[in-house]
Scaffold this motif. Structure first.
Motif: not given
Ligand SMILES: NC(=O)c1ccc[n+]([C@@H]2O[C@H](COP(=O)([O-])OP(=O)(O)OC[C@H]3O[C@@H](n4cnc5c(N)ncnc54)[C@H](OP(=O)(O)O)[C@@H]3O)[C@@H](O)[C@H]2O)c1
Length: 255
Positions: A15-16, A18, A38, A54-55, A81, A149, A153, A180, A182
């Protein structure tokens, strides 16, 4: 190369950030997509199935696995994701057991639980793809609040490799994508916050974050769509399994 047309695809965290881009891309390629978070924030493309869960709990993972069976009749591609960190600042000594469990329950266990529920069906059919989104922090941890974290990972990455060795010979490919930084909406909000606190512009604060990461040779963070493009490519690349694909603009300083 295969196609995503009519493939049954599960995207966690769709939903958000990536995940939302992965959902959009899979849908545009003609896949039948089920995603979970969620709560539903914003809109999903038409016909994409949303399941609230809630995963971080075993029950939440079971809800998603059941929905996949009931609404899609099984799954051909899983893209894990969901993940992230909300640990407090203060370094390793403030990361108590609750924080460590939180990190593992969000960044490792959902993949373990969903794969355990859904991968046997793939093995039975002799085909399928599982993509785990990890982070370069699994190899190159930042100090302080993201310690748990980063370790979670790294565990996800090790688990993914192990799974690939077990089920690739049975026709199921297992891959890792390690981003890295995003520039998601959450990251943009974070940079805006830093900028406001320091009296800097967005670009100045962004440059400060890149410096803290040790520099990004490409000169910018990745865009969520670019990570989704890589994931879509891996989903149809039949010769690939057991590998980690880093998308970090060159942040990791070795090959
Ligand atoms: N952003 C970065 O810079 C970055 C860098 C390296 C790796 N990553 C990895 O890339 C992936 C995506 O990151 P992102 O930054 O795009 O994430 P994000 O924007 O924070 O989105 C997270 C998604 O997971 C859902 N979520 C959160 N808590 C949850 C729960 N307890 N149960 C089910 N769903 C849940 C959120 O929706 P709700 O909140 O509504 O549940 C949302 O859809 C992650 O694995 C992150 O560790 C990100």
């Amino acid at each position: 190369m295969s196609s995503l047309q009519n493939r049954r695809v599960l995207v966690t965290g769709g939903t958000k950030g990536v995940g939302r881009e992965v959902v959009a891309r899979m849908h545009a390629e003609g896949a039948r997509v089920l995603t979970t978070a969620r709560s539903l924030s914003g809109e999903l493309p038409p016909d994409v199935i949303f399941v609230s869960s809630d995963l971080t709990t075993a029950a939440g993972c079971a809800t998603v696995a059941e929905a996949v069976h009931e609404r899609l009749g099984g799954v051909d591609v899983i893209v894990h994701v969901a993940g992230g960190s909300s640990a407090p600042a203060g370094g390793f000594s403030v990361l108590d057991d609750v924080e460590w469990e939180r990190a593992l329950n969000f960044n490792l266990m959902p993949a373990v639980r969903l794969d355990r529920a859904l991968a046997p069906g793939m093995v039975e059919r002799g085909q399928g793809v599982i993509i785990h989104v990890t982070s370069i922090q699994g190899r190159l941890p930042l100090p302080a609040s993201t310690t748990a974290y980063a370790a979670a990972k790294a565990a996800l990455s090790n688990y993914s490799k192990s799974l690939s060795k077990e089920i690739s010979p049975k026709g199921v490919r297992v891959l890792r994508v390690s981003p890295g930084w995003i520039e998601t909406e959450a990251a943009t909000a974070f940079v805006n916050e830093l900028a406001a606190k320091a009296g800097h512009s967005y670009e100045e604060a962004k440059a400060g974050v890149m410096q803290a990461l040790g520099g990004i040779p490409l000169g910018r963070p990745a865009q969520p769509r670019e990570v989704a493009d890589l994931i879509a490519f891996l989903a149809i690349s039949e010769g690939l399994t057991g590998q980690e694909f880093i998308i970090d603009g060159g942040t990791i300083p070795v090959a």
